[in-house]
Motif scaffolding. Structure first.
Motif, PDB file in Angstrom:
ATOM      1  N   SER A  12       0.835  -1.202   0.000  1.00 13.97           N
ATOM      2  CA  SER A  12       0.000   0.000   0.000  1.00 13.97           C
ATOM      3  C   SER A  12       0.868   1.250   0.000  1.00 13.97           C
ATOM      4  N   ALA A  13       1.925   1.232   0.805  1.00 11.74           N
ATOM      5  CA  ALA A  13       2.812   2.405   0.865  1.00 11.74           C
ATOM      6  C   ALA A  13       3.392   2.687  -0.520  1.00 11.74           C
ATOM      7  N   ALA A  19       1.878   6.800  -7.069  1.00 10.72           N
ATOM      8  CA  ALA A  19       0.926   7.738  -7.674  1.00 10.72           C
ATOM      9  C   ALA A  19       1.540   9.133  -7.803  1.00 10.72           C
ATOM     10  N   VAL A  20       2.566   9.455  -7.027  1.00 13.94           N
ATOM     11  CA  VAL A  20       3.181  10.781  -7.078  1.00 13.94           C
ATOM     12  C   VAL A  20       4.482  10.751  -7.894  1.00 13.94           C
ATOM     13  N   GLU A  21       5.380   9.844  -7.548  1.00 12.78           N
ATOM     14  CA  GLU A  21       6.669   9.776  -8.255  1.00 12.78           C
ATOM     15  C   GLU A  21       7.050   8.298  -8.383  1.00 12.78           C
ATOM     16  N   PRO A  22       6.613   7.691  -9.463  1.00 14.50           N
ATOM     17  CA  PRO A  22       6.798   6.247  -9.612  1.00 14.50           C
ATOM     18  C   PRO A  22       8.253   5.810  -9.551  1.00 14.50           C
ATOM     19  N   ARG A  23       9.175   6.713  -9.932  1.00 20.20           N
ATOM     20  CA  ARG A  23      10.578   6.296  -9.929  1.00 20.20           C
ATOM     21  C   ARG A  23      11.091   6.050  -8.509  1.00 20.20           C
ATOM     22  N   ALA A  25       9.108   4.906  -6.024  1.00 18.08           N
ATOM     23  CA  ALA A  25       8.534   3.599  -5.656  1.00 18.08           C
ATOM     24  C   ALA A  25       9.352   2.473  -6.276  1.00 18.08           C
ATOM     25  N   ASP A  26       9.754   2.666  -7.538  1.00 18.88           N
ATOM     26  CA  ASP A  26      10.551   1.631  -8.213  1.00 18.88           C
ATOM     27  C   ASP A  26      11.897   1.438  -7.514  1.00 18.88           C
ATOM     28  N   ALA A  27      12.516   2.559  -7.129  1.00 19.03           N
ATOM     29  CA  ALA A  27      13.834   2.461  -6.479  1.00 19.03           C
ATOM     30  C   ALA A  27      13.724   1.745  -5.138  1.00 19.03           C
ATOM     31  N   ILE A  28      12.649   2.006  -4.420  1.00 17.82           N
ATOM     32  CA  ILE A  28      12.466   1.340  -3.120  1.00 17.82           C
ATOM     33  C   ILE A  28      12.301  -0.168  -3.336  1.00 17.82           C
ATOM     34  N   ALA A 474       8.249 -12.377   5.328  1.00 15.48           N
ATOM     35  CA  ALA A 474       6.810 -12.066   5.356  1.00 15.48           C
ATOM     36  C   ALA A 474       6.435 -10.959   4.381  1.00 15.48           C
ATOM     37  N   VAL A 475       7.448 -10.347   3.736  1.00 16.92           N
ATOM     38  CA  VAL A 475       7.129  -9.219   2.859  1.00 16.92           C
ATOM     39  C   VAL A 475       7.113  -9.675   1.394  1.00 16.92           C
ATOM     40  N   ASP A 476       5.936  -9.624   0.801  1.00 14.38           N
ATOM     41  CA  ASP A 476       5.776  -9.991  -0.600  1.00 14.38           C
ATOM     42  C   ASP A 476       5.251  -8.752  -1.325  1.00 14.38           C
ATOM     43  N   LEU A 477       6.124  -8.152  -2.171  1.00 14.22           N
ATOM     44  CA  LEU A 477       5.695  -6.915  -2.851  1.00 14.22           C
ATOM     45  C   LEU A 477       4.901  -7.206  -4.127  1.00 14.22           C
TER      46      LEU A 477
END
Ligand SMILES: *Cc1c(COP(=O)(O)O)cnc(C)c1O
Length: 478
Positions: A12-13, A19-23, A25-28, A474-477
């Motif tokens: 969700s994060a 939605a604001v700066e996809p690059r 989100a991609d880098a994370i 436990a983290v599945d993106l």
């Protein structure tokens, strides 16, 4: 099928950020993927828990909170007070300290807070006395001049950089080295160990105001009881910077003479290395220095980071659980297994082994500089960093050493069997790498020759080694 809480939270994060700066989100997302795939042996890094990470991404980031709990210069800090008090409480309980200051943004900042607290406490200066009782307006130009001279010319004795000390312990690239008149103690050239008689001798000759212990690259325990006796014998304030090994103190692997908290006047640390918390710092001390330490912001620190203090409270709560002691013991067991695996294969280690979380390889036996070794290992999927060894003939840039540590891999669950395999991979890469030469035929300290097919093969073996030990399982993106 419904997703677990961690996956939902991080997905969700990222969706909101995308939605604001996809690059971004991609880098994370790419960062998680990279961390999952690399055999991380950087001694100062770790993997904080999802709860610790999530505690940082929220509205606390919006608050100014200069001052201390209950005494803020800004209104509306009641919730910041809650998390700052909690973090300090956990720190005091965990380490058995009388006072904890959890605002420093990093280890370097924690050291600055400690230095200024000690100076304010110890320097005999009429001008400073006036300043302390808030009669700053009464200080004349001559007072200020005297104050600057008095504060800026104090003596510090710390561990030398090439023996494993830290830049902030009085070395030139850091303000501490410009401010203090510094002298260093090293290690015994034959054993690589701290020679306490030599430290005592240096203290007697130099009469420092501050004796600093602590390190970033010393693979052994330090006897803080003896160091305190040395400090007392010359009237020095004894400061320990446990940035690297705080997790081993928290996990009760370092106890008695090897636990700095009962022996030092003041202890500083990072919270993100073996302690496995958020990126940050902390100061512990007795009641005598507490008031001065609490002046850290705005004396030397920028405004507190309440979101990071919230994460410190979470991570320190985790470190108080019994399984953290088990984790700390496994860090050391793994480091020792790695050291033994390397020694068995003929690798030269500074001090011949380890009794903490790190191992320092002297790669000169492979005919390589630290820089060549670091790059060759990186090509092979093994992340380490080069580091000077005592009396390093190659200096601090190229170096002759490789520093490796086990806190991160231990968090993933790797054990002594995997450490032996890791030693095999490291030894294979280093023994198959040749030093390169410059265009004019002279030997290069940076260039090296490593068969790309071998680097590829080792990379595959390194990631195979990790497959049984998923990072953030436990983290599945998605
Ligand atoms: C890592 C380290 C620091 C600096 O910590 P930062 O958070 O990077 O500022 C200070 N002292 C020692 C001994 C360290 O190992």
């Amino acid at each position: 099928m419904s997703l677990n809480a961690e996956s939902t939270a991080f997905r969700s994060a990222l969706e909101v950020i995308r939605a604001v700066e996809p690059r971004v989100a991609d880098a994370i997302g790419a960062e998680l993927a990279d961390q999952r795939e690399s055999l991380k042996l950087i001694a100062s890094e770790n993997y904080a828990s999802p709860a610790t990470l999530l505690a940082m991404g929220n509205w606390f980031s919006d608050k100014y909170a200069e001052g201390t709990v209950g005494r803020r210069f800004y209104a509306g800090c009641q919730n910041v007070d809650t998390v700052e008090a909690l973090a300090a409480e956990h720190a005091k309980e965990l380490f058995g300290a009388a006072h904890a200051y959890v605002q420093p943004h990093s280890g370097i900042d924690a050291n600055l807070v400690a230095f200024w607290a000690i100076l304010a406490d110890r320097v005999e200066s009429p001008a400073l006395k006036k300043a302390q009782v808030r009669q700053v307006n009464d200080l004349t130009e001559a007072d200020w001049f005297a104050l600057r001279r008095e504060l800026g010319n104090q003596r510090m004795l710390g561990m030398s950089l090439d023996a494993g000390g830290h830049l902030t312990h009085g070395f030139r690239p850091n303000i501490s080295g410009k401010m203090f008149d510094q002298r260093s103690y090293g290690t015994d050239p034959a054993t690589g160990l701290i020679d306490y008689d030599r430290v005592a001798e240096a203290a007697r000759e130099f009469k420092p105001l501050i004796l600093v212990a602590g390190y970033s690259a010393y693979p052994r325990k330090v006897n803080f009881r003896i160091m305190r006796e040395i400090a007392d014998s010359v009237g020095a304030t004894f400061m320990v910077d446990m940035a690297h090994f705080a997790g081993l103190v928290a996990g009760k692997v370092f106890t008695g003479d090897f636990d700095p908290v009962p022996h030092a006047h003041i202890v500083t640390t990072t919270t993100h290395k073996s302690l496995r918390g958020p990126r940050g710092g902390m100061v512990l001390c007795g009641p005598e220095l507490a008031d001065q330490v609490d002046r850290g912001c705005p004396m030397v620190l920028g405004g507190p980071l309440p979101h990071v203090m919230a994460a410190k409270a979470v991570a320190l709560a985790e470190a108080r659980r019994p399984d953290f002691a088990d984790y700390a013991q496994r860090i050391v067991d793994n480091a020792q297994a790695l050291a033994e695996g390397l020694v068995r294969r003929g690798t030269k280690l500074v001090t011949g082994g380890t009794d903490n979380h790190l191992v320092l390889l002297d790669v000169s036996g492979y005919g390589l500089t630290g820089r060549q070794a670091e790059q060759a290992l990186l090509d092979s999927g093994i992340v380490t960093n080069r580091n000077a060894v005592p009396q390093d003939p190659n200096g601090a840039w190229y170096t002759s050493g490789i520093r490796i540590g086990t806190p991160a891999l231990t968090t993933r669950g790797l054990g002594v069997a995997e450490m032996d395999q890791t030693a095999e991979l490291i030894h294979t890469v280093l023994s198959q790498t040749q030093a390169g030469s410059n265009a004019d035929g002279t030997p290069s300290k940076a260039k090296y020759v490593l068969d790309p097919a071998l680097a590829d093969k080792i990379s595959k073996q390194a990631s195979e080694l990790l497959t049984g030990f998923p990072l953030y399982p436990a983290v599945d993106l998605g």
